[in-house]
Structures are given as structure tokens and as C-alpha cells.
Design an enzyme around this catalytic site. Structure first.
Site, short mmCIF file in Angstrom:
data_model
loop_
_atom_site.label_atom_id
_atom_site.label_comp_id
_atom_site.label_asym_id
_atom_site.label_seq_id
_atom_site.Cartn_x
_atom_site.Cartn_y
_atom_site.Cartn_z
N CYS A 182 12.69 -5.12 8.50
CA CYS A 182 12.61 -4.59 9.86
C CYS A 182 13.31 -3.24 9.89
O CYS A 182 14.51 -3.15 9.61
CB CYS A 182 13.25 -5.53 10.85
SG CYS A 182 13.29 -4.89 12.54
N CYS A 188 19.00 -3.00 16.37
CA CYS A 188 18.64 -4.02 17.36
C CYS A 188 19.67 -5.14 17.41
O CYS A 188 20.14 -5.52 18.47
CB CYS A 188 17.25 -4.56 17.02
SG CYS A 188 16.89 -6.19 17.66
N CYS A 191 17.94 -9.89 14.89
CA CYS A 191 17.54 -10.73 13.73
C CYS A 191 18.54 -10.48 12.61
O CYS A 191 18.27 -9.74 11.67
CB CYS A 191 16.11 -10.42 13.30
SG CYS A 191 15.75 -8.66 13.11
N CYS A 265 7.52 -6.75 16.12
CA CYS A 265 8.70 -7.53 15.73
C CYS A 265 8.24 -8.76 14.95
O CYS A 265 7.27 -9.42 15.33
CB CYS A 265 9.49 -7.94 16.96
SG CYS A 265 10.90 -9.01 16.62
N GLU A 439 17.67 -30.87 39.08
CA GLU A 439 17.68 -29.44 38.78
C GLU A 439 18.01 -28.68 40.06
O GLU A 439 17.53 -29.03 41.14
CB GLU A 439 16.30 -29.02 38.25
CG GLU A 439 16.06 -27.53 38.15
CD GLU A 439 16.99 -26.83 37.17
OE1 GLU A 439 17.55 -25.79 37.56
OE2 GLU A 439 17.16 -27.33 36.04
N ASP A 487 21.05 -30.90 28.59
CA ASP A 487 20.65 -29.70 27.85
C ASP A 487 21.28 -28.50 28.55
O ASP A 487 20.60 -27.73 29.23
CB ASP A 487 19.12 -29.61 27.84
CG ASP A 487 18.61 -28.48 26.94
OD1 ASP A 487 19.45 -27.82 26.29
OD2 ASP A 487 17.39 -28.25 26.91
N CYS A 514 22.44 -25.57 22.43
CA CYS A 514 21.97 -24.32 21.81
C CYS A 514 23.13 -23.51 21.26
O CYS A 514 22.95 -22.35 20.88
CB CYS A 514 21.15 -23.49 22.80
SG CYS A 514 21.99 -23.11 24.34
#
Length: 557
Positions: A182, A188, A191, A265, A439, A487, A514
Site C-alpha cells: 500500500c 494512513c 492497515c 484500498c 437498544e 456486544d 472488539c
């Protein structure tokens, strides 16, 4: 469906007088709230009274104000209460050593987190009396764990970042002078491991998760991708221009608002990148100016593309500073001539000086304003603001693994917290006796209800409510659940949420994380409150990045 709705209505009647959203509105009552002396808590208006607040001396705290006062911000002497700055400090988000205390973000506002000097988070005080007595314990727990864990977390995070950087340098050096895959990877920052062989990436991430979670449970092998490139079905591009006024598009440099121009990308859907390039090339002919953050002039701020992995449907969202797009019909016609697979185009208006991408107002100028996609055999509606995982291939593996860990037999009562558009709950409903989704985001709840109807699911009910408050209401009403799916956002859960979950006392908790750092912090707390973490399964949702998704099963001792 109707009989099930009635059954759930009677069962949940005592939950702080929270009414189900799945049923029709009666009169002017909002669902998912309680009503006391004609004041609505947490919802809409009646007789020009703003609901969901305490009211003292005609001052509304943390809610809407009429005339020139902002919703959720109430002004007094030009000071915003609950949202804005005061002496460079955030009010309503409380800082301690640069760490935020409280709950998740909702439309740039912090929910239930007000803390100023001696004010307790998540409550109001009148004459020195605490309204929610459990909050004091929750906050003591939060601060003690925060002090204990922060040093360890910072240390392990730094080591992990160094390992990633070293692996990236070694991978580039091994190419004997060849360029990175890349050309903008160093600018950036999105990644971090783009040049690291994929199996080596998994090894580094496995070591990271093992290091953080091994004190609590066994860590299984990573679930990786067969084809780890171009996996992102949601693609966002910032639009700006160079000194000569030529349009540019790309992403923000990590940690800044400097735009790094990008043509394509390796992480993003190829078709989405092609559409963004087409839009960029059309701007001059349609005399559309890109937005300038420095002076506030210009029309086009962002473009958001969402692609249905299974359906192939494509949504284009144009984020503008004005609801008026010049020659919009011709613009859409020209765009669809190049990309006939586009099924809807939406204008979203964001005229605020904010880091948020999407504004509050939106209008479809072509198509229905949403797309449909299929996951785990269920069809889901995806709107511009819907939370829907960006890697659909790995998301299906993630959800199937989570439901398998839950050990559902078809008889369990399941609570899906932070349910979003209902993906986990709807998929789990095939294997459970009853599913309840909660929610806070109104639009997400409406999408969830529609998704349940679309899939003809009769054993699931959704509530518009704060998950912590809802669980406390369930516990106070003597309600029980067998399994909780949680979550939370990247920052992890909150002490308020965890204490509410401990009050509800489910038999099993399936934690989908996450961030392994915040997961480790939460496991430290949960395992001290009568739960044992059995094992963790990491899933590579974001190849070529540092990010890791992990599922942990916890069982009550």
C-alpha cells in the site's frame, strides 16, 4: 405473533412500566418507558414537557429545551449542561486521568454519565439524596478497577504495538527494497500489518489475546479468513480539494483530520472504491464544491458506500452541508449509468462542526433509502446509520460461534443487550424459547422490529431502553433470563451495566468483544462476581490491522 406479543406484554408489565415497541402506539404514549404523574421518562413530549428528566424550579436537566435551547444540552448563562465544554472540561462525560467514565456514545452525547464534582454518574441529586443508591457502589468499583488495571493495560498495549511495528518492518525488509503493498500505509495508519504475511498476523494476534486472557480462561485458536483482502462492505471517504481546487478523496490520517488521498484500498470493497472514484470525477462537471474544514465552505463532506455481500445491493450516501444537491436527478442518472448496480442514493445533511460523519437529517433521492442483505439465512435491512458489521464473511462465523457457545436448546430465555438492528437476537431466536432485545437507538430498534417481521420471527421482542436500566427493571420485577449476549463498544462495558447484569444474574454470559484490552478489564470484574470464564475464541474480523474480535463464554458458579 399476536398471541406471543400479548404473552410478552403480560410478562413484562412490571418492568418499570416499560412498554414494548413491537406493538402499536396507543394514544400518544411511547413504548419502552414509564409514566409517572403524566411525565414521560426517557421518551417523547406531552403538553410541551420534555420527558426523561428531573425537573426542579422549571429547569430541565439533560433534556430538550424550547426556543433557542438545544436538545440534550439545556443552556444556562451560555453554559451547556450535559454535553458541551466548561473550562475545557467535558461536562457529562467526566474525565479521570484522561479516561472517560460512564457509558457509550449516542449521537455525540454521553448517556447517563454526568459527573461534576460531587455528582454521581448516571443519577441526579436533590438536597444531597442519591436517587440511585447502587451507583455509588458501581463507581467505587469502576475507580478501583481502573487504578488497578490501567498500568498493566497500557504496558501490554505498548508491547503489542511494538510487536506489530517490528513485524511490519521485517516484512518490508524481507522484500529486498521493494515498496509496501500500500503506497500510503505509513500515512494512513489503517492497515498496520499490510506487509506482514497473513499467517504471521494471526500468530501475533494470538499471542496478544493469550497474554491478556490466559489469567481468566483457555484461549482457542484464531478463526481466520480464507481470502483476507477487500473484506470491508462499508466504505467511507472524506472529500476535500488541493490548492488548485481539484477534488480529492481519502481517509483521515490516524489521529488527525488531515486527509490522505486514496485511489483504492486493499481492505475495502472494490466496487465501493470504483463508485467513490466516479463521484470524485463527476464533481467538476456538476459544479459541486468539496467541503473545507478550515473556512466551513463547500457542499460535499463525505461519501459512504454500503454493499450487501449476499444481495449485491449498493447504497450511496452523500453527506452534504445542505439538503439541496444541484441537478440531483441528472447526478443520480449519470452515476447509475456508470454503476447500474446502485439500488439507492441518500442525501444526509451534516452542517455541524463535528467529527461525526452522518448528520440527523436524510432523504432518499433514488430507491428506498436502504439495502437488504442476508446473514445466517436471515434477511436484514441496512440503513445509512444502522450498525452492521463491516466484514460479513467473518461476522457469520462470529455469530454462529457465539450462539454455539451459548448452548441453546430451544427452551432458554435470552437477552440481547446492545442489540442494534437485531442481528444476533434474530439469528439466536431459531434456537431459543424467547429472545428479548434492548437498544437505546430509536432508528436501530425500528429496523430490528422490521427485520423480525421480515423473517417471520414470532418469539422475539425489542425494547427501546438503556440496557443497564432495563436489566435493573427486570431484576426488580423478579424476571429471569438464562443467557445474556453482550456486544459492547470498543471501550468495553460500564460498571453500571455490569452491576445491573449481576443483579439480573443470568446462568450464562456470552461476551462478544472488539477489544481484548477492555475485555480483560471486564473479565477481571465479572469473574469476581460469581462467574467463571470457560474459554475464549478469537475471530479475525479485521485482517491487516491490530484489531481483534473475541467471544468469551462465562458461566455462573
Amino acid at each position: 405473533m399476536e398471541r406471543n406479543t400479548q404473552k410478552n406484554g403480560s410478562r413484562m408489565e412490571t418492568l418499570g412500566k416499560t412498554e414494548r415497541i413491537a406493538t402499536a402506539k396507543q394514544d400518544d404514549r411511547r413504548i419502552g418507558t414509564s409514566k409517572t404523574e403524566h411525565k414521560r421518562i426517557g421518551t417523547a413530549r406531552r403538553d410541551d414537557q420534555k420527558i426523561g428528566t428531573a425537573k426542579k424550579d422549571n429547569k430541565r436537566i439533560g433534556t430538550a429545551r424550547r426556543d433557542d435551547q438545544k436538545i440534550g444540552t439545556a443552556k444556562k448563562d451560555n453554559k451547556r449542561i450535559g454535553t458541551a465544554r466548561r473550562d475545557d472540561q467535558k461536562i457529562g462525560t467526566a474525565k479521570k486521568d484522561n479516561k472517560r467514565i460512564g457509558t457509550a456514545k449516542y449521537d455525540d452525547r454521553r448517556i447517563g454519565t454526568t459527573r461534576t464534582e460531587n455528582r454521581r454518574i448516571g443519577t441526579s441529586r436533590t438536597d444531597g439524596k442519591r436517587i440511585d443508591t447502587s451507583v455509588e457502589k458501581m463507581m467505587r468499583l469502576a475507580m478501583s478497577v481502573d487504578d488497578e488495571m490501567q498500568g498493566q493495560q497500557d504496558n501490554t498495549t505498548t508491547k503489542y504495538s511494538h510487536r506489530v511495528s517490528k513485524a511490519a518492518r521485517e516484512a518490508v525488509a524481507a522484500k529486498e527494497g521493494k515498496c509496501s503493498r500500500c503506497p500510503v500505509s505509513k500515512k494512513c495508519g489503517g492497515c498496520q500489518m499490510i506487509d506482514v504475511p497473513y499467517q504471521e498476523q494471526l500468530k501475533i494476534k494470538q499471542e496478544r489475546v493469550q497474554e491478556l486472557l490466559s489469567p481468566y480462561c483457555r484461549v482457542e485458536s484464531f478463526i481466520g479468513m480464507d481470502e483476507p483482502e477487500h473484506y470491508r462492505c462499508k466504505v467511507h471517504a472524506v472529500f476535500t480539494h488541493d490548492r488548485k481546487g481539484n477534488p480529492l478523496s481519502g481517509i483521515y490520517r490516524e489521529g488527525t483530520h488531515d486527509v490522505v488521498p486514496i485511489e483504492e484500498c486493499l481492505l475495502e470493497n472494490k466496487k465501493a472504491d470504483d463508485i467513490i472514484a466516479t463521484i470524485r470525477g463527476m464533481l467538476k462537471s456538476f459544479k459541486i464544491k468539496t467541503f473545507d474544514e478550515d473556512n466551513g465552505f463547500g457542499l460535499l463532506r463525505h461519501v459512504l458506500i454500503r454493499v450487501g455481500h449476499e444481495s449485491g445491493q449498493i447504497m450511496v450516501v452523500l453527506v452534504l452541508t445542505s439538503p439541496i444537491l444541484p441537478s440531483k436527478n441528472n447526478f443520480v442518472k449519470a452515476l447509475r449509468q456508470r454503476h447500474p448496480e446502485i439500488t439507492t442514493v441518500v442525501i444526509n445533511v451534516n452542517e455541524k462542526q463535528t467529527s461525526m460523519i452522518l448528520g440527523d437529517k436524510e432523504k432518499a433521492i433514488y430507491g428506498p433509502g436502504y439495502i437488504l442483505d442476508t446473514m445466517c439465512g436471515m434477511e436484514f435491512k441496512i440503513s445509512p446509520k444502522s450498525f452492521y458489521q463491516v466484514n460479513p464473511v467473518q461476522t457469520e462465523k462470529l455469530y454462529r460461534t457465539a450462539i454455539e457457545l451459548a448452548g441453546l436448546t430451544g427452551k432458554e430465555r435470552v437477552l440481547d443487550c446492545y442489540c442494534g438492528v437485531g442481528t444476533i437476537g434474530i439469528i439466536a431466536s431459531q434456537h431459543a424459547g424467547e429472545v428479548i432485545g434492548v437498544e437505546l437507538n430509536h432508528d436501530a430498534v425500528q429496523d430490528a422490529i422490521g427485520n423480525a417481521r421480515r423473517n417471520k420471527i414470532g418469539n422475539i421482542t425489542f425494547y427501546e431502553n438503556d440496557a443497564s436500566r432495563f436489566m435493573l427493571q427486570m431484576a426488580d420485577a423478579g424476571e429471569k433470563v438464562d443467557v445474556v449476549f453482550m456486544d459492547p463498544p470498543r471501550s468495553g462495558s460500564t460498571p453500571v451495566f455490569l452491576q445491573a447484569m449481576f443483579r439480573l444474574a443470568p446462568d450464562r454470559i456470552v461476551y462478544i468483544s472488539c477489544s481484548p484490552d477492555s475485555l480483560a478489564n471486564d473479565l477481571e470484574i465479572i469473574t469476581k462476581h460469581g462467574y467463571e470464564a470457560e474459554h475464549a475464541i478469537p475471530v479475525d474480523m479485521f485482517p491487516f490491522t491490530r484489531s481483534v474480535e473475541t467471544i468469551v463464554l462465562l458461566r455462573k458458579k
